[in-house]
Scaffold this motif. Structure first.
Motif, PDB file in Angstrom:
ATOM      1  N   PHE A  57      -5.141   9.093   0.867  1.00 35.41           N
ATOM      2  CA  PHE A  57      -5.496   7.978  -0.017  1.00 35.41           C
ATOM      3  C   PHE A  57      -6.388   8.570  -1.091  1.00 35.41           C
ATOM      4  O   PHE A  57      -7.558   8.839  -0.845  1.00 35.41           O
ATOM      5  CB  PHE A  57      -6.260   6.884   0.732  1.00 35.41           C
ATOM      6  N   LEU A  85      -8.995  11.256  -0.198  1.00 30.99           N
ATOM      7  CA  LEU A  85      -9.250  11.189   1.239  1.00 30.99           C
ATOM      8  C   LEU A  85      -7.990  11.535   2.025  1.00 30.99           C
ATOM      9  O   LEU A  85      -6.941  10.939   1.804  1.00 30.99           O
ATOM     10  CB  LEU A  85      -9.706   9.779   1.600  1.00 30.99           C
ATOM     11  N   GLU A 143     -12.331   7.846  17.014  1.00 29.87           N
ATOM     12  CA  GLU A 143     -13.374   6.970  16.506  1.00 29.87           C
ATOM     13  C   GLU A 143     -12.840   6.081  15.396  1.00 29.87           C
ATOM     14  O   GLU A 143     -11.766   6.339  14.843  1.00 29.87           O
ATOM     15  CB  GLU A 143     -14.494   7.827  15.914  1.00 29.87           C
ATOM     16  N   ASN A 144     -13.647   5.085  15.028  1.00 30.59           N
ATOM     17  CA  ASN A 144     -13.291   4.279  13.862  1.00 30.59           C
ATOM     18  C   ASN A 144     -13.178   5.180  12.642  1.00 30.59           C
ATOM     19  O   ASN A 144     -14.042   6.019  12.409  1.00 30.59           O
ATOM     20  CB  ASN A 144     -14.354   3.221  13.608  1.00 30.59           C
ATOM     21  N   GLY A 145     -12.107   5.006  11.908  1.00 28.43           N
ATOM     22  CA  GLY A 145     -11.930   5.803  10.700  1.00 28.43           C
ATOM     23  C   GLY A 145     -11.271   7.143  10.949  1.00 28.43           C
ATOM     24  O   GLY A 145     -11.110   7.936  10.029  1.00 28.43           O
ATOM     25  N   ALA A 146     -10.857   7.415  12.181  1.00 28.07           N
ATOM     26  CA  ALA A 146     -10.255   8.712  12.481  1.00 28.07           C
ATOM     27  C   ALA A 146      -8.861   8.838  11.871  1.00 28.07           C
ATOM     28  O   ALA A 146      -8.363   9.944  11.666  1.00 28.07           O
ATOM     29  CB  ALA A 146     -10.169   8.917  13.990  1.00 28.07           C
ATOM     30  N   GLY A 147      -8.219   7.697  11.589  1.00 26.16           N
ATOM     31  CA  GLY A 147      -6.895   7.744  10.978  1.00 26.16           C
ATOM     32  C   GLY A 147      -5.789   7.261  11.896  1.00 26.16           C
ATOM     33  O   GLY A 147      -4.613   7.478  11.620  1.00 26.16           O
ATOM     34  N   LYS A 148      -6.162   6.576  12.964  1.00 26.62           N
ATOM     35  CA  LYS A 148      -5.171   6.123  13.941  1.00 26.62           C
ATOM     36  C   LYS A 148      -4.246   5.065  13.324  1.00 26.62           C
ATOM     37  O   LYS A 148      -3.021   5.175  13.405  1.00 26.62           O
ATOM     38  CB  LYS A 148      -5.877   5.532  15.173  1.00 26.62           C
ATOM     39  N   SER A 149      -4.843   4.032  12.712  1.00 27.12           N
ATOM     40  CA  SER A 149      -4.010   2.964  12.146  1.00 27.12           C
ATOM     41  C   SER A 149      -3.127   3.503  11.038  1.00 27.12           C
ATOM     42  O   SER A 149      -1.969   3.108  10.908  1.00 27.12           O
ATOM     43  CB  SER A 149      -4.891   1.843  11.593  1.00 27.12           C
ATOM     44  N   THR A 150      -3.675   4.407  10.244  1.00 26.47           N
ATOM     45  CA  THR A 150      -2.884   4.981   9.159  1.00 26.47           C
ATOM     46  C   THR A 150      -1.639   5.660   9.715  1.00 26.47           C
ATOM     47  O   THR A 150      -0.526   5.456   9.234  1.00 26.47           O
ATOM     48  CB  THR A 150      -3.736   5.992   8.375  1.00 26.47           C
ATOM     49  N   ALA A 180      -6.327  10.979   5.202  1.00 29.96           N
ATOM     50  CA  ALA A 180      -6.466  10.122   6.376  1.00 29.96           C
ATOM     51  C   ALA A 180      -5.729  10.726   7.568  1.00 29.96           C
ATOM     52  O   ALA A 180      -6.155  10.570   8.706  1.00 29.96           O
ATOM     53  CB  ALA A 180      -5.945   8.725   6.084  1.00 29.96           C
ATOM     54  N   GLN A 231       0.823  -1.196   0.000  1.00 30.03           N
ATOM     55  CA  GLN A 231       0.000   0.000   0.000  1.00 30.03           C
ATOM     56  C   GLN A 231       0.858   1.249   0.000  1.00 30.03           C
ATOM     57  O   GLN A 231       1.964   1.214   0.461  1.00 30.03           O
ATOM     58  CB  GLN A 231      -0.916   0.027   1.203  1.00 30.03           C
TER      59      GLN A 231
HETATM   60  N1  LIG Z   1      -5.222   1.514   2.253  1.00 25.71           N
HETATM   61  C1  LIG Z   1      -6.216   2.409   2.257  1.00 25.71           C
HETATM   62  N2  LIG Z   1      -6.720   2.879   1.102  1.00 25.71           N
HETATM   63  C2  LIG Z   1      -7.710   3.794   1.107  1.00 25.71           C
HETATM   64  N3  LIG Z   1      -8.269   4.302   2.207  1.00 25.71           N
HETATM   65  C3  LIG Z   1      -7.807   3.883   3.402  1.00 25.71           C
HETATM   66  C4  LIG Z   1      -6.770   2.912   3.484  1.00 25.71           C
HETATM   67  N4  LIG Z   1      -6.516   2.680   4.788  1.00 25.71           N
HETATM   68  C5  LIG Z   1      -7.363   3.456   5.489  1.00 25.71           C
HETATM   69  N5  LIG Z   1      -8.134   4.185   4.649  1.00 25.71           N
HETATM   70  C6  LIG Z   1      -9.140   5.180   5.061  1.00 25.71           C
HETATM   71  O1  LIG Z   1      -8.500   6.104   5.886  1.00 25.71           O
HETATM   72  C7  LIG Z   1      -9.332   6.480   6.966  1.00 25.71           C
HETATM   73  C8  LIG Z   1      -8.626   6.210   8.270  1.00 25.71           C
HETATM   74  O2  LIG Z   1      -8.524   4.814   8.460  1.00 25.71           O
HETATM   75  P1  LIG Z   1      -7.782   4.155   9.691  1.00 25.71           P
HETATM   76  O3  LIG Z   1      -6.453   4.780   9.843  1.00 25.71           O
HETATM   77  O4  LIG Z   1      -7.818   2.696   9.503  1.00 25.71           O
HETATM   78  O5  LIG Z   1      -8.744   4.569  10.896  1.00 25.71           O
HETATM   79  P2  LIG Z   1      -8.726   4.062  12.411  1.00 25.71           P
HETATM   80  O6  LIG Z   1      -7.588   3.132  12.583  1.00 25.71           O
HETATM   81  O7  LIG Z   1      -8.629   5.305  13.201  1.00 25.71           O
HETATM   82  O8  LIG Z   1     -10.039   3.395  12.622  1.00 25.71           O
HETATM   83  C9  LIG Z   1     -10.612   5.699   6.810  1.00 25.71           C
HETATM   84  O9  LIG Z   1     -11.574   6.530   6.186  1.00 25.71           O
HETATM   85  C10 LIG Z   1     -10.233   4.570   5.905  1.00 25.71           C
HETATM   86  O10 LIG Z   1     -11.327   4.172   5.120  1.00 25.71           O
END
Ligand SMILES: Nc1ncnc2c1ncn2[C@@H]1O[C@H](COP(=O)(O)OP(=O)(O)O)[C@@H](O)[C@H]1O
Ligand SMILES: [Mg+2]
Lengths: 427, 534
Positions: free
Chosen positions: B12, B15, B36-43, B17, A427
């Motif tokens: 992305f 978007l 929250e879910n989707g806030a961008g923590k994992s990213t 993130a 990615q």
């Molecule tokens: N590989 C990816 N490609 C496109 N969009 C992504 C990808 N990874 C995450 N996103 C988007 O980025 C945003 C943040 O995701 P993420 O970091 O997983 O949130 P969290 O971990 O806070 O729940 C979300 O809207 C998700 O859909």
């Protein structure tokens, strides 16, 4: 916030799970085979003795023939098979694993029974049967190893067929042109690796469906070699008269009765095959390289997160796989001292793929399956020259049928590497 | 070691993130990243770990900029990460997984023979030092998730991680396992390791954090001390003040119409994944099945809807026996089903919303016109349901796969709830949804209960179970450990947590009284009830 971490009550030891008995299916399959043995080998066994000549093939010690009385041996073997079924079933009832030797012994007995039955009172040479079978198995073994190396890294290698054919072609041409079988032998893996390179580029770099690329490559190599054969090679026949790599007896070892001439009086390519199986086995399961390859084939993202370059690993493996299959191709020309012929691989690449799967993606298993297939083909060749009551189509079919049943019943579900065939996109 | 982020931005496509994120993780601290879910923590964490390249910004380690070309660089710099979805090879042993990519070798140079004995020793040593209790020779696929998580931690420790990132580590744990994890984290920080702890669960933060940073929609929106009141954190995280969703009236329980008896489901290997389950569900009540993921809950619901093959026992819906019926017949008998994986099993992502809304009923009037679909009827149906269920989309013809998670789930709910039901089943109904959607989904489920439908919920989130259930069945290893009315115990959460580890109810009550869980204690200390149950 409390500061001292209280000793946690430990969760109760998992309520003692009931002894999980293993499935009864293998036993049923074995029982069916045992019944078949009694019925065919015993009940419908041949009246006379089937004779197996033990010497020949230049063995130093000459041994007497081994005559096995048809029907009585059939009954004995059938009953022994039944006894083994009982052993396995008793172990299962007691919740123990079956003794390790039970199933291999069962298989060996069954094969002997089958041989006595099909030879049907005639005489065949055991050394010829086994040795010839080994020779026929060599391209299959290399092909299956090629599959193992590639698919363990997660790339499906349908192109084994094309790699065999390319190896056969280039080794014949190079050996003829340079008048050196050794240079020909060197060219074979290069040809195979070249086909592997194309597979790697399209499948890994451009993410084209691996199965489709493989099939296309097979058609491409077939077309290309056919074209070159009917133009270049038929215009100048000196380009297609390779010197062979005939049998070389290994001192001492080749003097062992029966096994000596079978295993140690063969082409150098056969010896290379022994080495290849051992090396691939050790490399895959004992080395750092192998651990990484298997990780890449099972869970590429996990491999990536610990810093392993997934696609480079796959690329290298596909090249190695191609080289291995190419080497197998040399057996068809140099190893058999034959000129190159159109479509010489004749589907062996696909049989090799089957051997890889039946061998559960392991070098040893692939070797066993390929040997069985080679032996069966040779048996059918031999029997067609003596008169046996068993139809030759049945003989041709039997080993595959037996393998499918054995794999379904005894080996169980064959688990492919989890990421086999899936391209890895970072990615 | 001190880790600092300056202006990290990651996009992305269109978007954003992560949007100019600044963050400092001090040595030896537990830094909670709340969002929250989707806030961008994992990213953000994947950026720190070298898996994603940031579009802007830089990472500093002890003041020196760090160039990352891949996870290998991050690990070399002392950064370790336990991913939200574990990165373990299931068919490898613990030792093999721990050393993968970092393998000790022996024998002649260049050959690279694995030194597995050395690897095993190292695993045992670290496992003993931090009290992880991990067997180096166990196969990953045989281990419970809690142990798998400790293997992930070992992977970081064996590489001498100075900063350990834990991405939603508690999502897969029972409350008691969470306590064990907290104890492990304390040992690590005592040894000087810093920890970035990611969560969207407010109630954990207080027990764990030294420092809290809240992110919303990719931006840092504030930071707080663990002593900050929970509703303040909740408001920061969600962006508006939230009052907890479901207020539900006591159930008006009717007759029992769903009877599951001695239900056994086997997987393809013949293992009994559901092992003799008996359950009753009455009209007008919500029965929630609680349990750690993978204890047979999924198979239970799938067996009811006819998605499992090897099923024995009985499932009676009124007078109808469901075992042996095909899925189509089960649905026709009045069962509504929200599967746990909405993107794979709940929707056809490439179909439009209006098509997805009639997946179960397109064969009959009013949606079928002879062999063809009646597009006008489809459109009318979609317009109606999109309004009722507040689906945010630009129109009924939009492909369902392009919707956000919350809106996808609303489409699934709309389809399943738009016909008269005798039984409504929802598996993980709010997994991965934002707070707004969670409230909505919970309200619809309670409304269905109040309309007199028996409701079966499966959830691995205790908060959700507690928010919805009238009675709770706890599953462990395919069996029901016990069924507990939602109002039976004061410390229900602790009792359920123990039952989720297989402890029978009576014993769980005794243990929970003797050893209240830390997270609970912290929440109680703070003296306010959790405001958001996500
Ligand atoms: N590989 C990816 N490609 C496109 N969009 C992504 C990808 N990874 C995450 N996103 C988007 O980025 C945003 C943040 O995701 P993420 O970091 O997983 O949130 P969290 O971990 O806070 O729940 C979300 O809207 C998700 O859909
Ligand atoms: Mg996340």
């Amino acid at each position: 916030m409390s500061t001292s971490a209280p000793a946690q009550p430990t969760a109760p030891a998992a309520a003692a799970a009931p002894v999980e008995r293993s499935s009864a299916r293998p036993v049923w399959v074995m029982a069916a085979f045992a019944a078949l043995a009694l019925l065919l080998f015993g009940g419908f066994g041949p009246a006379g003795s089937s004779t197996f000549a033990l010497s020949g093939g230049g063995a130093a010690v000459s041994l007497p023939d081994l005559p096995l009385p048809g029907r009585p041996s059939g009954w004995v073997i059938g009953l022994a098979c039944v006894a083994l079924v009982v052993v396995v079933e008793l172990a299962r009832r007691a919740g123990r694993p079956a003794p390790r030797w039970a199933v291999p012994l069962f298989a060996a007995l069954w094969v002997v029974g089958f041989l006595v039955w099909v030879v049907a009172g005639q005489r065949i040479s055991l050394v010829g049967l086994l040795g010839g079978g080994l020779v026929l198995a060599v391209p299959l073994v290399f092909g299956a190893l090629s599959g193992v190396v590639s698919e363990r890294a997660g790339v499906v290698n349908i192109a084994i067929e094309g790699q065999l054919l390319a190896g056969a072609f280039l080794s014949a041409v190079v050996a003829s042109a340079t008048d050196s079988a050794w240079l020909g032998l060197l060219a074979a893996p290069l040809a195979g690796a070249l086909v592997g390179l194309l597979l790697a580029i399209f499948a890994i770099r451009y993410l084209v469906d691996q199965i489709i690329v493989g099939v296309v490559l097979n058609v491409l190599v077939l077309g290309l070699t056919n074209y070159l054969f009917s133009t270049v090679l038929s215009a100048d026949r000196s380009l297609n008269s390779p010197p062979g790599l005939g049998p070389v007896a290994i001192p001492l070892l080749s003097n062992i009765p029966v096994l000596g001439p079978v295993l140690f009086n063969q082409s150098v390519i056969v010896y290379l095959m022994y080495v290849a199986v051992a090396v691939v086995h050790v490399a895959l399961f004992r080395t750092r390289w192998g651990l990484r390859v298997r990780a890449v084939g099972e869970h590429p993202r996990a491999a990536d997160t610990v810093g392993i370059n997934v696609n480079r690993t796959r690329f290298v493996n596909v090249l190695i796989a191609g080289a291995l299959a190419g080497l197998g191709g040399a057996m068809l020309t140099l190893g058999a001292s034959l000129a190159f012929g159109q479509n010489m691989s004749a589907g062996k690449g696909y049989i090799a793929l089957a051997a890889m799967i039946f061998g559960r993606y392991s070098p040893k298993g692939a070797l066993a399956a390929a040997l069985l297939f080679g032996l069966a083909t040779n048996l059918q060749d031999i029997l067609s020259s003596i008169s046996t009551p068993v139809p030759s189509q049945f003989l041709l079919m039997a080993p595959y049928l037996a393998t499918v049943l054995a794999v379904a019943g005894l080996v169980g579900r064959v688990r492919a590497p989890a990421a086999d065939g899936q391209p890895y996109v970072k990615q | 070691m001190e880790l600092a982020l300056e202006g990290i931005t990651k996009r992305f496509g269109s978007l954003v993130a992560n949007d100019g994120i600044d963050l400092v993780v001090a040595p030896g601290e537990v830094h909670c990243l709340l969002g929250e879910n989707g806030a961008g923590k994992s990213t953000l964490m994947n950026v720190i770990y070298g898996l994603y390249r940031p579009d802007a910004g830089r990472i500093l380690v002890d003041g020196r900029p760090l160039e990352l070309t891949g996870p290998g660089d991050a690990m070399a710099a002392g950064i370790g990460m336990v991913h939200q979805h574990f990165m373990l090879v299931p068919v490898f042993t613990v030792a093999e997984n721990v050393v993968l990519g970092h393998e000790p070798t022996k024998g002649p140079k260049g050959v690279g023979l694995l030194d597995l004995a050395g690897a095993r020793r190292r695993v045992r040593e670290l496992s003993d030092r931090y009290g992880l209790a991990v067997d180096p020779d166990a196969l990953i696929e045989d281990l419970p998730v809690g142990v798998q998580q400790r293997v992930e931690i070992l992977k970081a420790l064996v590489r001498d991680a100075k900063v350990l990132i834990l991405d939603e580590p508690t999502a897969v744990l029972t409350p008691q396992e969470t306590d064990e994890l907290i104890a492990i984290m304390r040992q690590l920080t005592a040894a000087g390791t810093s920890i970035v702890f990611i969560t969207h669960k407010l109630r954990e933060v207080r027990a764990i954090a030294d420092r809290i940073t809240v992110i919303r929609r990719g931006k840092v929106v504030g930071s707080a001390d663990p002593s900050a009141p929970e509703n303040e954190l909740a408001a920061l995280m969600v962006g508006r003040s939230v009052s907890l969703g479901v207020t539900k009236a006591p159930p008006k329980t009717g007759e029992v119409t769903v009877r599951v008896r001695d239900l056994v489901v086997r997987d393809h290997a013949g293992t009994r994944v559901v092992d003799g389950v008996d359950l009753d569900i009455a009209r007008g009540e919500v029965l929630a099945v609680a349990g750690v993921q993978g204890n047979g809950q999924t198979e239970l619901t799938e067996a009811i809807v006819g998605l499992q093959d090897a099923v024995t026992g009985s499932i009676r819906l009124g007078e109808t026996e469901l075992v042996g019926l095909r899925t189509r017949e089960v649905l026709d008998a009045g069962v509504g089903f929200v599967p746990e994986d909405r993107t794979h099993d709940g929707l056809v992502g490439t179909f439009s919303i209006e098509e997805n809304l009639v997946l179960d009923r397109h064969r009959a009037a009013p949606f079928a016109k002879g062999p063809a679909l009646d597009r006008t009827a489809l459109r009318a149906n979609a317009t109606q349901l999109i309004g009722d269920f507040d689906v945010r989309a630009s129109g009924p013809e939009v492909a369902a796969g392009t919707l956000s998670g919350g809106n996808q789930q609303k489409v699934v709910l709309a389809r399943e709830l738009s016909r008269p039901l005798q039984l409504f089943i929802a598996s993980q109904p709010t997994r991965g949804l934002d707070v707004g959607s969670i409230e909505f989904v919970h309200r619809r489920i309670v409304a269905e209960r109040d309309a007199g439908t028996p409701v079966l919920i499966v959830s691995t989130e205790l908060d959700e179970v507690l928010a919805l259930a009238d009675r709770i069945a706890v599953m462990y290893r395919g069996r029901v450990v016990g069924v507990v009315p939602a109002d039976r115990h004061e410390n229900l959460r602790d009792v359920l947590g123990l039952m989720m580890a297989g402890v029978p109810e009576a014993e769980a009550v005794a243990q929970a009284a003797a050893y209240p869980s830390e997270v609970e204690a912290a929440a109680a200390d703070a003296g306010d009830d959790p405001v958001v149950t996500t």
